[in-house]
Motif scaffolding. Structure first.
Motif, PDB file in Angstrom:
ATOM      1  N   GLU A 277      -1.381  -6.664  -1.953  1.00 15.25           N
ATOM      2  CA  GLU A 277      -1.313  -5.507  -2.371  1.00 15.25           C
ATOM      3  C   GLU A 277       0.374  -5.579  -2.787  1.00 15.25           C
ATOM      4  O   GLU A 277       1.007  -4.787  -3.569  1.00 15.25           O
ATOM      5  N   GLU A 280      -0.165  -7.543  -6.245  1.00 14.01           N
ATOM      6  CA  GLU A 280      -1.347  -6.292  -7.555  1.00 14.01           C
ATOM      7  C   GLU A 280      -0.162  -4.817  -7.957  1.00 14.01           C
ATOM      8  O   GLU A 280      -0.311  -4.544  -8.688  1.00 14.01           O
ATOM      9  N   GLN A 281       0.605  -4.676  -7.219  1.00  9.54           N
ATOM     10  CA  GLN A 281       1.893  -3.534  -7.289  1.00  9.54           C
ATOM     11  C   GLN A 281       2.449  -3.315  -8.686  1.00  9.54           C
ATOM     12  O   GLN A 281       2.839  -3.245  -9.506  1.00  9.54           O
ATOM     13  N   THR A 381      -9.182  -8.826  -0.878  1.00 13.79           N
ATOM     14  CA  THR A 381      -8.677  -8.118   0.000  1.00 13.79           C
ATOM     15  C   THR A 381      -8.372  -8.409   1.754  1.00 13.79           C
ATOM     16  O   THR A 381      -7.144  -9.464   2.442  1.00 13.79           O
TER      17      THR A 381
END
Ligand code: CMC
Length: 439
Positions: A277, A280-281, A381
């Motif tokens: 995460e 991805e950010q 995920t």
């Protein structure tokens, strides 16, 4: 456990009185000061928040040297196990103490195959969960509910133990795959007897009524390796939870279910999800890696660089080294290019040259690169901590059994130093301060 050595005692002086404390040494020359008589003899307990300096047991399962980056299961280096073994062999090694010979491995595989189905009524539970349910919540609930469907639980004797262990290891894989199907709204896929452990899991995850799935050998091998890397890690948060819950004589299923909950947190097994995460950010916001490093270093920001740091490793986590290579190999062989891998490599380089991380010995841990491989394998995920749990299960079982068979076993019950109000007496209700004002 006969290999523990008694050394010359340590001494502790408290209130002018000297107390002798036994010192023990293990086979790798780790030393422990035995303070179990301290309260009785000196009227004091030890204080160790987070248990960083507390050995809770003697164990012959897993050895870690956090300064040298060494990890061994039952004496075998993680590098050799990950390269040369099947996950089910490593599971057997952890639970039984030795690697299986050919006949033992076949028998063990047979048990895993035999117990792969879950009771048809358990499917009703899956139906009851909302689609957004985190698969770790489902896993924990399902594992404890196994105790209601298989109440014979842990029978006595090695054969019963073997069957219960096989049942749990096999069914957890089915439960995990069903929880994923639930989340994506697809029909559940039954296990197939002709498939081995990892291929069978992938089959349940990815087969569907409208598209046959053929497990890719590259993906199967990567999964074997991933699960081996996670199979045990001595007295970490979830394993200690399993031991603590089991020490009250709670059954194996209840203890493992509690372990799943402990693993779920972002500082432990939930970190693999948090890493992806985070990557991805970074990707979504234009790849500003420096910004993440800045935030992780900021004392006023609770943000942490996920996949970095470890309580025990003060050097590169040996599992992270294998996981990094694995992610590059898998993507190369599958012909995938994932920009998240580029970001991870960049992030690692910056962090390893930054004084904040260097001075605190913060290196990539196992979770930093594993998510990238799971992504390449097509695993959603939210399933990453579940994948960790499938891998860790043999370790939890081995540690539970070791604890239950330890003649020195006692119910786990830490002490505290009380810092609350001293004795006071109840005022009548009209004379009480509002609770908010009193705190
Ligand atoms: N990012 C930024 N700073 C960190 C990090 C990080 N990931 N990890 C530790 N620090 C700092 C921390 O702020 C502290 O700084 P200071 O001394 O200035 O106060 C120092 O390093 C020591 O940290 P700690 O929290 O006292 O160390 P710990 O042993 O209690 O925590 C840890 C270990 C793994 C919980 C922690 O390193 C962390 O939160 N890492 C990120 C989460 C993560 O990746 N977890 C997976 C662990 S490996 C797989 C598993 O076993 O589950």
């Amino acid at each position: 456990m006969s290999d523990v050595k008694n050394l010359a005692p340590a001494t502790l002086t408290l209130d002018g009185k000297t107390h002798e404390l036994p010192v023990v040494e293990g086979t790798e020359r780790e030393r422990g000061v035995d303070i179990s008589g301290l309260l009785r003899d000196a009227g004091a307990v030890t204080l160790d928040p987070g248990y960083g300096n507390t050995g809770s047991c003697l164990s012959d399962i897993t050895y870690i040297d956090g300064n040298k980056g060494i990890l061994r299961y039952r004496g075998y280096p993680i590098e050799e196990l990950a390269e040369k073994c099947y996950f089910v062999e490593v599971a057997y090694l952890l639970i039984k103490g030795n690697l299986p010979d050919r006949a033992e491995l076949e028998r063990w595989r047979g048990l895993l195959t035999e117990h792969s189905m879950i009771h048809e009524d358990m499917r009703n539970f899956f139906r009851g969960f909302p689609e957004r349910a985190h698969p770790m919540a489902i896993l924990s609930a399902m594992v404890v509910s196994l105790s209601t469907f298989y109440p014979e639980l842990l029978g006595e004797g090695p054969e019963a133990v073997e069957i219960t262990a096989a049942r749990l290891i096999s069914k957890v894989r089915t439960i995990a795959a069903y929880s994923c199907k639930k989340a994506i709204g697809e029909p559940y896929v039954y296990p197939r007897h002709g498939l081995r452990y990892c291929a069978n899991f992938l089959h349940m995850m990815f087969d569907s009524p409208c598209a046959d799935y053929q497990p890719d050998p590259v993906v199967v091998k990567a999964l074997e390796k991933f699960l081996i890397l996670h199979a045990d890690h001595e007295q970490n948060c979830s394993t200690s939870t399993v031991r603590l819950v089991g020490s009250s004589e709670a059954n194996l299923y209840a203890s493992i279910s509690a372990g799943v909950c402990a693993l779920w947190g972002k500082l432990h097994g939930g970190a693999n999800q948090a890493v992806i995460e985070m990557l991805e950010q970074i990707h979504a916001t234009g790849g500003d890696v420096e910004m993440v490093v800045r935030r992780a270093k900021d004392k006023d920001d609770p943000y942490r660089l996920f996949g970095f740091g470890h309580r025990v490793y003060k050097t590169y986590d040996p599992r992270a080294r294998i996981a990094k290579q694995m992610s590059q190999d898998v993507m190369g062989r599958l012909g995938i290019h994932d920009p998240l891998l580029d970001i991870a490599l960049q992030l690692e380089k910056i962090a390893l040259e930054d004084d904040y991380f260097v001075s605190r010995n913060l290196y990539p841990n196992v979770d930093f690169y594993t998510g990238i491989t799971l992504r390449a394998m097509g695993i959603p995920t939210k399933m990453y901590p579940v994948m960790f749990a499938i891998g860790r299960l043999p370790g939890w079982i081995a540690q539970y059994l070791e604890m239950r068979n330890d003649p020195a076993r006692k119910i786990g019950r830490p002490r505290q130093i009380y810092v609350g109000p001293t004795e006071r007496h109840l005022p009548p209700i009209d004379e009480r301060e509002p609770a908010a004002a009193a705190t």
